[in-house]
Write a protein that holds these residues in place. Structure first.
Motif, short mmCIF file in Angstrom:
data_model
loop_
_atom_site.label_atom_id
_atom_site.label_comp_id
_atom_site.label_asym_id
_atom_site.label_seq_id
_atom_site.Cartn_x
_atom_site.Cartn_y
_atom_site.Cartn_z
N ILE A 31 -20.12 1.67 26.50
CA ILE A 31 -19.88 2.62 27.59
C ILE A 31 -19.11 3.81 27.04
N TYR A 32 -19.63 5.00 27.28
CA TYR A 32 -18.96 6.23 26.82
C TYR A 32 -17.87 6.64 27.79
N SER A 33 -18.18 6.67 29.06
CA SER A 33 -17.19 7.11 30.04
C SER A 33 -17.41 6.39 31.36
N MET A 34 -16.36 6.31 32.11
CA MET A 34 -16.42 5.77 33.47
C MET A 34 -15.64 6.71 34.37
N GLY A 35 -16.05 6.78 35.61
CA GLY A 35 -15.36 7.72 36.48
C GLY A 35 -15.51 7.38 37.95
N TRP A 36 -14.71 8.05 38.72
CA TRP A 36 -14.74 7.93 40.18
C TRP A 36 -15.02 9.29 40.79
N TYR A 37 -15.91 9.30 41.75
CA TYR A 37 -16.23 10.48 42.53
C TYR A 37 -16.05 10.12 43.99
N ARG A 38 -15.96 11.13 44.83
CA ARG A 38 -15.89 10.85 46.26
C ARG A 38 -16.68 11.89 47.03
N GLN A 39 -17.13 11.47 48.21
CA GLN A 39 -17.88 12.37 49.08
C GLN A 39 -17.44 12.15 50.51
N ALA A 40 -16.85 13.19 51.06
CA ALA A 40 -16.43 13.16 52.46
C ALA A 40 -17.59 13.65 53.33
N PRO A 41 -17.59 13.30 54.61
CA PRO A 41 -18.67 13.75 55.50
C PRO A 41 -18.80 15.26 55.50
N GLY A 42 -20.01 15.75 55.29
CA GLY A 42 -20.27 17.17 55.32
C GLY A 42 -19.85 17.92 54.08
N LYS A 43 -19.40 17.20 53.06
CA LYS A 43 -18.94 17.85 51.84
C LYS A 43 -19.74 17.36 50.64
N GLN A 44 -19.66 18.11 49.55
CA GLN A 44 -20.33 17.71 48.33
C GLN A 44 -19.52 16.62 47.61
N ARG A 45 -20.23 15.84 46.82
CA ARG A 45 -19.55 14.85 46.01
C ARG A 45 -18.70 15.57 44.97
N GLU A 46 -17.48 15.07 44.76
CA GLU A 46 -16.56 15.72 43.83
C GLU A 46 -15.95 14.69 42.88
N LEU A 47 -15.59 15.16 41.71
CA LEU A 47 -14.94 14.30 40.73
C LEU A 47 -13.53 13.97 41.20
N VAL A 48 -13.17 12.70 41.09
CA VAL A 48 -11.79 12.28 41.33
C VAL A 48 -11.08 12.14 40.00
N ALA A 49 -11.66 11.33 39.11
CA ALA A 49 -11.07 11.10 37.80
C ALA A 49 -12.10 10.45 36.90
N SER A 50 -11.92 10.64 35.60
CA SER A 50 -12.80 10.00 34.63
C SER A 50 -11.98 9.57 33.43
N ILE A 51 -12.53 8.62 32.69
CA ILE A 51 -11.84 8.10 31.52
C ILE A 51 -12.86 7.77 30.44
N LEU A 52 -12.59 8.23 29.22
CA LEU A 52 -13.48 7.95 28.11
C LEU A 52 -13.14 6.58 27.50
N SER A 53 -14.02 6.12 26.66
CA SER A 53 -13.76 4.84 25.99
C SER A 53 -12.51 4.92 25.12
N SER A 54 -12.17 6.13 24.69
CA SER A 54 -10.96 6.33 23.89
C SER A 54 -9.69 6.27 24.72
N GLY A 55 -9.84 6.35 26.05
CA GLY A 55 -8.69 6.34 26.94
C GLY A 55 -8.30 7.71 27.47
N ILE A 56 -8.95 8.75 26.97
CA ILE A 56 -8.65 10.09 27.45
C ILE A 56 -9.09 10.21 28.91
N THR A 57 -8.20 10.74 29.73
CA THR A 57 -8.46 10.83 31.16
C THR A 57 -8.59 12.28 31.62
N ASN A 58 -9.24 12.43 32.73
CA ASN A 58 -9.41 13.75 33.36
C ASN A 58 -9.31 13.55 34.86
N TYR A 59 -8.54 14.41 35.52
CA TYR A 59 -8.34 14.28 36.96
C TYR A 59 -8.65 15.60 37.67
#
Length: 117
Positions: A31-59
């Motif tokens: 696995i290269y990366s894993m992440g969480w996205y969210r989508q509220a009613p009437g809105k586009q899906r957006e990135l919440v956070a992601s994490i690489l296999s190395s542990g580097i995170t993005n929020y």
């Protein structure tokens, strides 16, 4: 085929916490990366956070300090700890992963998070 199964969503009061989990299974090589996205009613899906296999995170900038992403590489599982939840955090939260080979992307079915008193 790769499957993602999310769990941990639900109803929580403002200021409360939830921890989401997502387990990845199936046929893949790393696995290269894993992440969480969210989508509220009437809105586009957006990135919440992601994490690489190395542990580097993005929020997402707006969520830094309240949400924490982590992963257990041995169990192909990613977590999202959500604290100080607000009504505007209400959404369907989706887990996503990209494989090491080919960077193929897969999605879970989503888990509902509702923040309300």
């Amino acid at each position: 085929q790769v499957q993602l199964v999310e769990s941990g969503g639900g109803l929580v009061q403002p200021g409360g916490s939830l921890r989401l989990s997502c387990v990845v299974s199936g046929r893949f090589i790393g696995i290269y990366s894993m992440g969480w996205y969210r989508q509220a009613p009437g809105k586009q899906r957006e990135l919440v956070a992601s994490i690489l296999s190395s542990g580097i995170t993005n929020y997402a900038d707006s969520l830094k300090g309240r949400f924490t992403i982590s992963r257990d590489n041995a169990k192909n599982t990613v977590f999202l700890q959500m604290n100080s939840l607000k009504p505007e955090d209400t959404a369907v939260y989706y887990c996503s992963t990209k494989t090491m080979v080919g960077r193929l992307e897969y999605w879970g079915q989503g888990t509902q998070v509702t923040v309300s008193s």
